[in-house]
Design an enzyme around this catalytic site. Structure first.
Site, mmCIF file in Angstrom:
data_model
loop_
_atom_site.group_PDB
_atom_site.id
_atom_site.type_symbol
_atom_site.label_atom_id
_atom_site.label_comp_id
_atom_site.label_asym_id
_atom_site.label_seq_id
_atom_site.Cartn_x
_atom_site.Cartn_y
_atom_site.Cartn_z
ATOM 1 N N ASP A 16 0.827 -1.219 0.000
ATOM 2 C CA ASP A 16 0.000 0.000 0.000
ATOM 3 C C ASP A 16 0.858 1.265 0.000
ATOM 4 O O ASP A 16 1.974 1.270 0.530
ATOM 5 C CB ASP A 16 -0.902 -0.030 1.240
ATOM 6 N N GLY A 17 0.298 2.324 -0.562
ATOM 7 C CA GLY A 17 0.927 3.645 -0.477
ATOM 8 C C GLY A 17 1.639 4.088 -1.752
ATOM 9 O O GLY A 17 2.337 5.105 -1.748
ATOM 10 N N ASN A 18 1.443 3.349 -2.839
ATOM 11 C CA ASN A 18 2.132 3.715 -4.092
ATOM 12 C C ASN A 18 1.690 5.090 -4.580
ATOM 13 O O ASN A 18 2.509 5.903 -5.011
ATOM 14 C CB ASN A 18 1.831 2.699 -5.199
ATOM 15 N N GLY A 19 0.373 5.320 -4.533
ATOM 16 C CA GLY A 19 -0.169 6.595 -5.021
ATOM 17 C C GLY A 19 0.372 7.756 -4.203
ATOM 18 O O GLY A 19 0.839 8.764 -4.745
ATOM 19 N N ARG A 29 0.161 9.281 -9.933
ATOM 20 C CA ARG A 29 0.041 8.078 -9.101
ATOM 21 C C ARG A 29 0.712 6.846 -9.715
ATOM 22 O O ARG A 29 1.330 6.053 -9.016
ATOM 23 C CB ARG A 29 -1.437 7.743 -8.865
ATOM 24 N N HIS A 33 3.349 3.047 -8.817
ATOM 25 C CA HIS A 33 3.259 1.619 -9.149
ATOM 26 C C HIS A 33 4.535 1.173 -9.879
ATOM 27 O O HIS A 33 5.036 0.077 -9.654
ATOM 28 C CB HIS A 33 2.037 1.343 -10.033
ATOM 29 N N SER A 61 -7.044 -5.747 -5.910
ATOM 30 C CA SER A 61 -8.218 -6.326 -5.241
ATOM 31 C C SER A 61 -9.421 -6.301 -6.181
ATOM 32 O O SER A 61 -9.434 -5.551 -7.167
ATOM 33 C CB SER A 61 -8.532 -5.541 -3.963
ATOM 34 N N ARG A 67 -11.260 2.065 -9.505
ATOM 35 C CA ARG A 67 -10.348 3.204 -9.742
ATOM 36 C C ARG A 67 -10.537 3.772 -11.139
ATOM 37 O O ARG A 67 -11.158 3.143 -11.992
ATOM 38 C CB ARG A 67 -8.898 2.739 -9.560
ATOM 39 N N LEU A 127 11.165 -20.210 -3.348
ATOM 40 C CA LEU A 127 10.041 -19.455 -2.796
ATOM 41 C C LEU A 127 8.810 -19.659 -3.679
ATOM 42 O O LEU A 127 8.943 -19.674 -4.905
ATOM 43 C CB LEU A 127 10.453 -17.971 -2.780
ATOM 44 N N ARG A 183 1.520 -4.668 6.180
ATOM 45 C CA ARG A 183 0.828 -3.691 5.337
ATOM 46 C C ARG A 183 1.608 -2.381 5.430
ATOM 47 O O ARG A 183 1.731 -1.793 6.509
ATOM 48 C CB ARG A 183 -0.608 -3.461 5.787
ATOM 49 N N SER A 191 -8.391 -5.040 4.592
ATOM 50 C CA SER A 191 -8.940 -4.741 3.260
ATOM 51 C C SER A 191 -9.230 -5.975 2.414
ATOM 52 O O SER A 191 -8.823 -6.044 1.246
ATOM 53 C CB SER A 191 -8.016 -3.788 2.493
HETATM 54 C C1 FPP Z 1 -1.811 0.050 -3.500
HETATM 55 O O1 FPP Z 1 -1.306 1.369 -3.398
HETATM 56 C C2 FPP Z 1 -1.197 -0.646 -4.628
HETATM 57 C C3 FPP Z 1 -1.838 -1.219 -5.683
HETATM 58 C C4 FPP Z 1 -3.315 -1.221 -5.843
HETATM 59 C C5 FPP Z 1 -1.087 -1.853 -6.790
HETATM 60 C C6 FPP Z 1 0.059 -2.766 -6.391
HETATM 61 C C7 FPP Z 1 0.882 -3.007 -7.583
HETATM 62 C C8 FPP Z 1 2.217 -3.143 -7.597
HETATM 63 C C9 FPP Z 1 3.030 -3.207 -6.364
HETATM 64 C C10 FPP Z 1 2.880 -3.209 -8.931
HETATM 65 C C11 FPP Z 1 3.542 -4.465 -9.314
HETATM 66 C C12 FPP Z 1 2.873 -5.710 -8.952
HETATM 67 C C13 FPP Z 1 3.034 -6.890 -9.593
HETATM 68 C C14 FPP Z 1 2.547 -8.125 -8.958
HETATM 69 C C15 FPP Z 1 3.690 -7.009 -10.906
HETATM 70 P P1 FPP Z 1 -2.315 2.564 -3.655
HETATM 71 O O2 FPP Z 1 -2.329 2.873 -5.097
HETATM 72 O O3 FPP Z 1 -3.649 2.227 -3.061
HETATM 73 O O4 FPP Z 1 -1.643 3.750 -2.857
HETATM 74 P P2 FPP Z 1 -2.405 4.907 -2.055
HETATM 75 O O5 FPP Z 1 -3.097 4.243 -0.900
HETATM 76 O O6 FPP Z 1 -1.302 5.806 -1.631
HETATM 77 O O7 FPP Z 1 -3.365 5.548 -3.009
#
Ligand code: FPP
Length: 237
Positions: A16-19, A29, A33, A61, A67, A127, A183, A191
């Site tokens: 979590d937290g990419n955006g 955002r 990712h 999810s 989104r 793994l 998380r 979630s």
């Molecule tokens: C949640 O952060 C992240 C996601 C919904 C996407 C996760 C995807 C990756 C880590 C990319 C690569 C994955 C694979 C398996 C190839 P968010 O966008 O909800 O962040 P926020 O809460 O800050 O908005």
């Protein structure tokens, strides 16, 4: 890493937290990712090296389809390129890839890339990476229930066959329970991630956003895991 540390057999990561990572840097955002993928590659190698046997990753999810279309499309393309190119190193690292989640309505090209990487890594033994894509725990429990009802209707099982072990075997993947759920980003929620499998997991909520959750952050998490006294409902040590 200290070699005396106990390594959890099955780790779950809610990435979590990419955006927010991207927005705090003045980027769009999707750049979060993109950077998350770099972190994920480093983490997979690290988890294989330290001896984690199973890692379940929450990649998308069932609810993430809500989104913006541009973000969903970006993620779908990132999955395709990851499974076709970026994850080739997993083959050398002897990592096996599995997926959990509903295939519908994932785009055909994503499904093809998923099937390809599952096939290419099927005999690997270090793994096992369980990528949760279009995954939701509620959906998994509904799908498992329907599957078991079908078996019962076809006289393949009796009610007495249904126990914990049987339920586990009929989830999307037959994996051991989660020992440790991480998380990132400081949110304190599950979630809809592997609720059944996380019944006795230890939880860890680092404040860092996923793109910054590198191997040294993972080692800090391992130290925290080793401080926990797991009792599984008993009286403990
Ligand atoms: C949640 O952060 C992240 C996601 C919904 C996407 C996760 C995807 C990756 C880590 C990319 C690569 C994955 C694979 C398996 C190839 P968010 O966008 O909800 O962040 P926020 O809460 O800050 O908005």
């Amino acid at each position: 890493m200290d070699k005396d540390l106990i390594v959890p057999k099955h780790v779950g990561i809610i990435m979590d937290g990419n955006g927010r990572w991207a927005q705090e840097r003045g980027m769009i955002r999707t750049m979060g990712h993109k950077n998350a993928l770099k972190t994920l590659k480093e983490l997979c190698i690290h988890m294989a090296d330290v001896g984690v046997k199973y890692a379940s990753l929450y990649a998308f999810s069932t609810e993430n389809f809500k989104r913006e279309k541009s973000e969903v499309d970006y993620l779908m393309n990132l999955f395709i390129s990851s499974f076709k190119k970026e994850f080739k190193f997993l083959i050398e690292k002897d990592v096996k890839v599995l997926f959990s989640g509903r295939r519908d309505p994932l785009p055909e090209k994503v499904l093809e890339a998923m099937d390809e990487i599952v096939y290419d890594t099927k005999d690997n033994k270090s793994l096992t990476l369980n990528i949760c894509l279009n995954y939701g725990s509620h959906a998994e429990i509904c799908d498992m229930t329907k599957k078991i009802c079908e078996m019962y209707k076809n006289n393949e099982i009796s009610l007495d066959d249904i126990d914990d072990n049987f339920i586990q075997k009929n989830m999307y993947q037959d994996l051991p329970p989660l020992d440790f759920v991480i998380r990132t980003s400081g949110e304190l929620r599950l979630s809809n991630f592997m609720m059944y499998q996380a019944s006795y997991a230890e939880f860890y909520f680092p404040k860092v956003y996923f793109p910054d959750f590198n191997s040294s952050e993972f080692d800090k998490a391992l130290i925290e895991f080793n401080k926990r006294n797991r009792r599984f409902g008993g009286v403990g040590k």
